[in-house]
Structure formats: structure tokens, C-alpha cells
Design an enzyme around this catalytic site. Structure first.
Site, PDB file in Angstrom:
ATOM      1  N   PHE A 193      -2.652  -7.957   4.252  1.00  7.33           N
ATOM      2  CA  PHE A 193      -1.243  -7.610   4.448  1.00  7.33           C
ATOM      3  C   PHE A 193      -0.850  -6.326   3.723  1.00  7.33           C
ATOM      4  O   PHE A 193       0.260  -6.204   3.229  1.00  7.33           O
ATOM      5  CB  PHE A 193      -0.348  -8.777   4.017  1.00  7.33           C
ATOM      6  CG  PHE A 193      -0.914 -10.108   4.357  1.00  7.33           C
ATOM      7  CD1 PHE A 193      -0.965 -10.533   5.674  1.00  7.33           C
ATOM      8  CD2 PHE A 193      -1.470 -10.924   3.381  1.00  7.33           C
ATOM      9  CE1 PHE A 193      -1.524 -11.744   6.011  1.00  7.33           C
ATOM     10  CE2 PHE A 193      -2.044 -12.132   3.713  1.00  7.33           C
ATOM     11  CZ  PHE A 193      -2.076 -12.550   5.032  1.00  7.33           C
ATOM     12  N   CYS A 194      -1.775  -5.378   3.654  1.00  9.16           N
ATOM     13  CA  CYS A 194      -1.515  -4.095   2.990  1.00  9.16           C
ATOM     14  C   CYS A 194      -1.049  -4.290   1.558  1.00  9.16           C
ATOM     15  O   CYS A 194      -0.170  -3.562   1.063  1.00  9.16           O
ATOM     16  CB  CYS A 194      -0.493  -3.270   3.772  1.00  9.16           C
ATOM     17  SG  CYS A 194      -1.026  -2.808   5.427  1.00  9.16           S
ATOM     18  N   ASN A 195      -1.600  -5.273   0.884  1.00  3.13           N
ATOM     19  CA  ASN A 195      -1.265  -5.540  -0.518  1.00  3.13           C
ATOM     20  C   ASN A 195      -2.537  -5.947  -1.243  1.00  3.13           C
ATOM     21  O   ASN A 195      -2.749  -7.120  -1.557  1.00  3.13           O
ATOM     22  CB  ASN A 195      -0.199  -6.630  -0.618  1.00  3.13           C
ATOM     23  CG  ASN A 195       0.395  -6.736  -2.015  1.00  3.13           C
ATOM     24  OD1 ASN A 195      -0.242  -6.415  -3.009  1.00  3.13           O
ATOM     25  ND2 ASN A 195       1.629  -7.211  -2.084  1.00  3.13           N
ATOM     26  N   THR A 252       0.822  -1.213   0.000  1.00  2.00           N
ATOM     27  CA  THR A 252       0.000   0.000   0.000  1.00  2.00           C
ATOM     28  C   THR A 252       0.853   1.259   0.000  1.00  2.00           C
ATOM     29  O   THR A 252       0.524   2.253  -0.654  1.00  2.00           O
ATOM     30  CB  THR A 252      -0.925   0.009   1.230  1.00  2.00           C
ATOM     31  OG1 THR A 252      -1.760  -1.146   1.193  1.00  2.00           O
ATOM     32  CG2 THR A 252      -1.785   1.253   1.266  1.00  2.00           C
TER      33      THR A 252
END
EC number: 2.8.1.9
Length: 849
Positions: free
Chosen positions: A425-427, A154
Site C-alpha cells: 500500500f505504498c507504505n 511513499t
């Protein structure tokens, strides 16, 4: 009973597979050079009973790291590095040394990269976003492009928030497009288009652990890969190393990315809240910074819009006071990591083996009805550590093929004290790709109340995220075993089955590649370029050119004859002098003068300002036996080889240190000397010598121009010469001052000479006549005067006791009206003079300016 026997047989089969003996058959790179289990018990006793599998979130720190750091900050006084007092200089020098260690870790040098400390990888990315020279479209050139791999964190995609308001084109690129749409050859410019573009990709996906080819760096820069091959302009590469650097070696000599952000807690576990941005120096000049904080300005006006940034790259972008104690802790982090593991290449093999083995069994694990237990999200079958990191991402399924919510897995794992990570996972890009979540579904889930980080793991039976396990350098086979047994016990409908055909295929892949896998080469420290070769001066004893001037027969009318009365060499920088009557002249000055130095536990050079007791260490050199003797009161004498041709100390091979602002390459002299110095000085110390393959040039800026001159570990120049007549005058001045005050400590001429730590002492006729010298001939050796010596607080240290006094600094300052100069620097006038010998009693001829 037959059914029961079958169930027991299947369970036995899984239990037999989930053993260390089974692991060893498919992977033989487990642990490190020491007994691995002893390391775990000694350094990580706090995780006994815990199965920690979230190393991609943060790895764990060894207990010795904290002990060493605690001892460091309890022993030393570290001040704000923006000040100039001794505690501040200690901080500054230690921080600079850490910068060198960071660059060495990535196999590069300060000549190629700058280290900018940030609060973490995200802050480093934000810095690039705000300072990259984005260009809007013009009639002549297109707009800049911000291109990024969809499998990005992110914090990388978030750069789009800055560029969108600037007219910059944002272009997401799928992993398949990069090579599929590449050109066969690098693209030539064909025009003068200089529009800067930025391509960002992760060295390793934090979602799946996939390692993207590091060759993309040069491919994009050369405009051979998509999207660079389709757009004119200058292409720069941001390589996100946050996930990759935790368990893999990165060689920036081989893959020179323009920007490399990462966080230290992912590598070491401690300190947290600290990261860095590595910037190629060739790229640094393009960056534009608007805000300026404390320490970043060379000059500015409060009442006018005038601001000049500091020329130092790191200082320009490190607003305010850096987190210097955390940075100092990195010294101990690097030490611990190397001591426990031996390096990143070994960590990579160890962690990959555990991940590979877990993947093999989890992907082969089946319910009693034959249905697979796990849906694994990966682009590979974990064949090679060069393409797969130590991350395993999956969702579990029931015996009917229905997904089990990741929140349920997380909660049950916590009951068993197994620590995993769940979610996206911020992806978001990778999460959408692997889980088949469309853009519309993301928006619909948000409307249904699902946001990142919550526990809504299933919407209409479809997962919104997944489970991730990741391994670190202290992970053990028991961690794999505990996790696999947990899955089998809690989520597999009995009897436990294994897809034997798949497992055999995976085993064959590993046995053919894993066990015989070529070890990645150890990172070697890039050595600075050698200094330029200097032209040989004339060998004519009467005419010898240097700097466009010559000493000729006509100059004799300006010469004055003196005598060389003393020769001192200082084998160990800042330690006591070794007086000789004659001594060979080497290429760097008197042979072996300042060839060694003492460094503290953080590899920062110790001097008498920081450690006055150094003057009580008496080194002596014996050329015939090739030995350096170390002597001090109350200590046994030890010998150190002048030139050690054996393998350098395993833990301290070649390293970079700092002397007078210069980078020097050094070699450790071993544990015996380190123990001796540590005992005498009462703090962890090591003796290091200048690498025989390295030399540094004398700095410019002296009063008189000199030819390029190679130096040892001296501060300024090859020699310092002192005129005895000047010392006598100063001694009389000090005596007069003492008689008019309460300070009646006698300071005779010889003690005063020792305070100035000269190499050469002459019997001049006039005090301070040396101030006007240009050239000297001592015996048959020619010297050029490089300028006056600006003395520091060192002359306030009594060389016989180590006590600090106000004299002779006060008297010298008063006599010279604040310009505390004494003695002059000399350098060789020609290379031929580096093969001569100086002797006490030799005549000294000087030429005046």
C-alpha cells in the site's frame, strides 16, 4: 454423528454472530438520517452483487452527483478562468466558492488558509518539497531537517529525494519516539536561530488505519515533542490528510497544521485527478517557487531575468489553467455528501462501527483445531474512532499457522466479487514494522525478483505484504457479512470456531465505549472577525467631523441646494427596484437594501449580466408585517420573513458567498423561495440573505478616502446617487446618436434612470456637478462622497424587459471619453445618521471639493 452435530453447532454459532442483530448489540451508529437501504439502492445500484472494500483506495460516487454535475455543465457555459468574459467570470466565481466550501469543510477560513489545487495529494507533497525554504548548514546555524514518521506514505518519504541534494538532514522517526522522547514543557528558543524544519506525519495510517494524535501539530510547532524538542529553529508541520479525510472530520482551527495535502476522490469518489494543498497563510510567505507557469506571474520580461509573482497565494502556485470543470464538480460532491450522510462526524461513526465489528469477528475466528485464522496488523483493538480509522489490515493463516499469500486471497475474493487491496500500500515503513521485514530482507526480496505491486506474496514462507479491507460511507452491514462468510467458507478448516473469551472481551470494550460514545461535535464555520468599531463622529448638527474635514457654517458659501426626487431600494441584489417616498436609514445604508441575493446551484451570485430576467422579479418590503414579497409575471406572490428567527434550512445553514471579490456570510431562506426562483429563472436557484452577525468593510482605493464603512451586499458603497440633470444630458446625447443611426429605440429619462439602478435621485442644477462633491446633507442626514461610480454592462439591460441593448453604454463611453462613470457613491458620515429617515422632497445641500 456427535462430530457432525458439533460441527453444525460451531457453524451455527458463527452464523448467529454474523447477523445484524448481533452488530446492533455492540454498535448503535449505523446509517444516517434517511432510510439507509433506500439510499444504497437509489444512489449505488451499480454495485448490486459487488462487495466493495477498497474505499481507502478510492470511495464510490453517488449517481445523483453525476446527474447534478451533468445538468450543471449542460446548463452553464464555463470558460477559462484566466479570461475576463462572462463565461470566464462565472468559472472564476464558482471556483472561488468551491475554495470557501473546502475551507469550511475543514473548519477554517480564507483568512487563515489558502487552497492550492493540485492533481492529487502526491502533487501537493511534491509542491511542498520543491518550495519549502530548506537551508544547508552554515557556520552560524545548522541545516534544515526533514523529519518524517516511518509510518508514512511513499509520497511523503519521497520528499527526501529533493532534500538529499541540498545538504538537508533526513531523520526518520518511529511512532514510539515522538512522545517517549518529548520534553515536559515547550522549548524556548534561547537564540535567534530561524532555520526552518519540516515534520511530516499522517493523520491516519493508510496501512493500519491508526489515527495519530492531531495534538502532535501544536506539540511539534511548540518544540515540545521529539524531534523538535531537540533542535533549535522554526518547526513546521505537514499533516498528510489523504487517508484521514475520507471518513473523519478534521478541524484546522483546533489543529493548525502548516501544510495539509489530500485528494478529493478519497472523500467523494468523483472527480479523480484532483487534490489540494491547504497552506497556512502565516507560513505561505516562506515558500519559494522557481518555475512559473501561466497565470502565476504578476509581471515578467521575456528578454531579461525579471519576474514578479502574483500576490494571490493560490494563483502563484497553480501553474497553467486549473482543472476547472473538475473543481466545479466538487460543488455537487459536497452537496451529495451532506445530503446523504449529514456530515463527516456521522460518516466516521458509521464506518468505524463496520470496521470494529469486522475486526471483532475476524480476530476471534479460529480453525477447527483452535488455531487463529487471521494475523491482524494493528496497534489497538479498535476501541474508539478517535484512534482507529475504517481500515483493517491482516494476513490469513492455515490451520498449521502458515501464512496464506495475499495474492491467493485476492484471486479468490475476486471470484466472489469481493474487492479488496493487497500488497504494501505504498507504505514500506509500516509494512516492515508489522510484518517484521528487515532492511536486508527487503533488499534480498528485490534481488529475488520481488518488486512493489507484483504477485510474489510469499518469500521463504514469509509474507511480503498483506490484505487490506476498508469501508466508506455507503458500506453496509451486508458487506461485512459477505466478507466474513467468504473467509469462513474459503479459508477456515471446519468446523468453524470462535474464540469466545476474546470475543466477549472485545464486546465489553465496545458496549462500554461504542454505544455510549460521545458524538463528535458538528464542525461549525469559523466566522470572520467583526469589523473594527468606528469612532462616533460629532453630534453637533453644524460641525460634523469625518476624515479630518468638517462641514461648517463657513462652508455654506460653497453649498448648492437641490431636492431629493426619488428613493429606490433593491431588497434583492440585481432584482427590480422598490420605490418608496420615505425610508429608514440603517447601519448598512437604506434599511434592507441589497439584504438578499439569488445564487445558482453552485452558490454563485447571479446578476443581470448572467441572468437578465432577474430585473423582472419585483420585491416589495412591508416593515409593519416583517415580510418581503416576491412578485413576477405569471407567478404566484410569495412571502419571505425579513428576519427568520427559526432554525435555518437544514441543508443550507450558514455558508460563504462572494460579492464583488469579498467574502460574505449568508443564511439560506428556505425551499419555498428556492422553488419559486428556480421555476421563474429556469435553473436551480436559492434565495440567501446576509447573516445578521456579519458585515464587510468598504474596499480601499476609492477616489476619496472614507472612514471605515460597513456594507450590505452592495458592490461598492452604501448608496448610489444620480443627478437628474446628468441623466437628461445623457438622454439627449443618446437621442442624437440614435437619429444618426438605424437604431431608433426611444429611451426616456425615467427608463434611463432605472438603467443606473440608483438609490437616490436628486434634481441637480448642472449636469455632472456631482463629480466634484465632497459631502452631502439630505434633510438632516450627513453623507460623505466616496467617489464616482464606474458603471458596468448592467446599464445595457432594459429594466422593464430584461433585453440587452448597446445603449446607454456606448453614448456614455463616448461622452466621458471611455471613462464610463455615472453618479457618485455615498456613505454615512457618522453612526448617528444610521437612525434617521430619508424622504422624497427633502433638500439636498452639497459641498464642492
Amino acid at each position: 454423528m456427535p462430530l457432525q452435530e458439533a460441527m453444525e453447532k460451531e457453524s451455527l454459532n458463527f452464523n448467529q454472530l454474523c447477523t445484524f442483530e448481533s452488530f446492533e448489540k455492540v454498535w448503535n451508529h449505523y446509517g444516517y438520517k434517511s432510510v439507509f437501504q433506500d439510499v444504497i439502492e437509489r444512489e449505488f445500484s451499480r454495485i448490486k452483487g459487488v462487495t466493495y472494500l477498497d474505499h481507502a483506495g478510492t470511495t464510490l460516487y453517488p449517481e445523483s452527483l453525476l446527474r447534478e454535475f451533468y445538468q450543471d455543465i449542460c446548463t452553464n457555459v464555463y470558460g477559462n478562468p484566466h479570461s475576463h468574459n462572462p463565461s470566464s467570470r462565472l468559472t472564476h466565481d464558482t471556483v472561488e466558492h468551491v475554495r470557501y466550501r473546502i475551507l469550511q469543510h475543514f473548519n477554517t477560513t480564507p483568512d487563515e488558509y489558502s487552497v492550492i489545487f493540485t492533481s492529487g495529494s502526491t502533487a501537493a507533497l511534491k509542491l511542498v518539497a520543491e518550495s519549502f525554504p530548506w537551508r544547508p548548514p552554515t557556520a552560524a546555524e545548522p541545516a534544515s531537517q526533514f523529519c518524517y514518521l516511518t509510518d508514512n506514505h511513499t509520497s511523503v518519504v519521497g520528499i527526501r529525494g529533493v532534500t538529499s541534494a541540498l545538504g538537508v538532514v533526513s531523520l526518520p522517526v518511529s511512532p514510539e519516539e515522538i512522545e517517549a522522547r518529548a520534553k515536559d514543557v515547550a522549548q524556548s528558543e534561547g537564540s535567534s536561530c530561524q532555520t526552518p524544519h519540516l515534520f511530516c506525519y499522517p493523520a491516519q495510517s493508510n496501512f493500519s488505519g491508526r489515527k495519530y494524535p492531531l495534538g502532535y501539530v501544536r506539540g511539534i510547532q511548540a518544540r515540545q515533542l521529539y524531534p523538535a524538542c531537540d533542535s533549535k529553529g522554526r518547526w513546521f508541520v505537514l499533516l498528510d490528510a489523504a487517508s484521514f479525510a475520507s471518513c473523519s472530520p478534521l478541524d484546522l482551527q483546533e489543529h493548525p497544521a502548516d501544510f495539509v495535502p489530500f485528494s478529493f476522490y478519497k472523500i467523494f469518489g468523483f472527480p479523480t485527478g484532483l487534490g489540494a494543498l491547504l497552506v497556512r497563510n502565516d507560513t505561505a510567505a516562506l515558500l519559494r517557487k522557481t518555475y512559473f507557469g501561466g497565470g502565476t506571474a504578476a509581471a515578467y520580461l521575456a528578454g531579461d531575468n525579471y519576474y514578479v509573482p502574483t500576490p494571490n497565494m493560490a494563483s502563484r502556485f497553480e501553474d497553467g489553467t486549473i482543472s476547472f470543470l473538475d473543481i466545479i464538480a466538487l460543488n455537487h460532491s459536497f452537496d451529495s455528501l451532506h445530503m446523504l450522510t449529514g456530515g463527516m462526524d456521522k460518516i466516521q461513526l458509521h464506518t468505524f462501527g463496520l470496521t470494529r465489528y469486522t475486526y471483532m469477528l475476524l480476530s476471534s475466528l479460529c480453525h477447527g483445531n483452535g488455531q487463529p485464522v487471521a494475523q491482524i496488523y494493528s496497534d489497538s483493538e479498535f476501541e474508539n474512532p478517535s484512534t482507529q480509522g475504517s481500515i483493517l489490515n491482516f494476513n490469513l493463516m492455515d490451520c498449521h499457522g502458515q501464512m496464506i499469500g495475499y495474492s491467493q486471497v485476492d484471486k479468490l475474493a475476486s471470484l466472489f466479487n469481493i474487492h479488496v487491496r493487497t500488497g504494501c500500500f505504498c507504505n514500506t515503513g509500516a509494512c516492515q514494522l508489522f510484518l517484521g521485514i528487515t532492511n536486508q530482507v527487503v533488499k534480498s526480496n528485490l534481488q529475488a525478483g520481488h518488486v512493489c505491486g507484483d504477485n510474489i506474496d510469499l518469500v521463504d514462507g514469509r509474507p511480503t505484504g498483506s490484505v487490506r479491507v476498508s469501508f466508506g460511507y455507503m458500506s453496509t452491514f451486508q458487506d461485512c457479512q459477505n466478507f466474513l462468510n467468504f473467509v469462513a467458507d474459503c479459508f477456515v478448516e471446519k468446523p468453524v470456531k470462535v474464540d469466545q473469551d476474546k470475543l466477549d472481551r472485545l464486546k465489553s470494550n465496545t458496549s462500554s465505549k461504542g454505544s455510549s460514545l460521545c458524538l463528535l461535535p458538528l464542525l461549525t464555520n469559523g466566522k470572520p472577525d467583526h469589523i473594527d468599531e468606528r469612532e462616533h463622529a460629532s453630534t453637533d448638527p453644524v460641525v460634523n467631523q469625518c476624515g479630518g474635514k468638517a462641514i461648517t457654517k463657513d462652508a455654506k458659501s460653497h453649498e448648492k441646494v437641490q431636492t431629493l426626487t426619488n428613493i429606490y431600494i433593491y431588497p434583492i441584489k440585481s432584482c427590480a427596484a422598490f420605490e418608496v417616498t420615505d425610508w429608514p436609514v440603517g447601519a448598512l445604508g437604506l434599511l434592507h437594501d441589497r439584504g438578499w441575493m439569488v445564487v445558482n446551484g453552485n452558490r454563485v451570485c447571479l446578476n443581470q449580466k448572467r441572468e437578465p430576467r432577474l430585473c423582472l422579479i419585483h420585491p416589495e418590503i412591508y416593515l409593519s408585517s416583517n415580510t418581503l414579497l416576491l412578485q413576477a409575471s405569471g407567478m404566484n406572490t410569495i412571502c419571505v420573513p425579513l428576519e427568520n428567527h427559526n432554525e435555518p434550512h437544514q441543508s443550507h445553514r450558514v455558508c460563504q458567498n462572494k460579492v464583488c471579490g469579498d467574502r460574505v456570510e449568508t443564511v439560506d431562506c428556505g425551499d419555498e423561495a428556492a422553488s419559486w426562483l428556480s421555476e421563474f429563472l429556469g435553473q436551480p436557484c436559492r434565495l440567501i440573505r446576509q447573516s445578521p452577525d456579519f458585515s464587510r468593510d468598504m474596499k480601499k482605493g476609492h477616489e476619496k478616502e472614507v472612514s471605515s464603512t460597513a456594507l450590505s451586499l452592495v458592490n461598492e458603497a452604501q448608496y448610489l446617487i444620480v443627478n437628474r440633470a446628468s441623466v437628461d444630458l445623457l438622454q439627449r446625447h443618446i437621442t442624437c446618436r440614435q437619429e444618426s443611426s438605424d437604431d431608433h429605440q426611444p429611451l426616456d429619462t425615467q427608463k434611463l434612470i432605472n438603467r443606473f439602478r440608483p438609490n437616490l435621485v436628486i434634481s441637480g442644477k448642472e449636469p455632472f456637478e456631482e463629480d466634484d462633491w465632497s459631502y452631502l446633507i439630505i434633510g438632516n442626514t450627513h453623507f460623505q462622497v466616496a467617489g464616482r461610480c464606474g458603471r458596468c454592462q448592467m446599464i445595457g439591460v432594459d429594466q422593464s424587459t430584461g433585453a440587452k441593448t448597446k445603449e446607454p453604454l456606448l453614448s456614455l463611453s463616448a461622452y466621458r471619453k471611455g471613462k464610463v462613470t455615472f453618479g457618485v457613491y455615498l456613505v454615512h458620515q457618522s453612526l448617528e445618521d444610521s437612525n434617521s429617515t430619508l424622504s422624497v422632497g427633502s433638500s439636498v445641500k452639497s459641498e464642492m471639493s
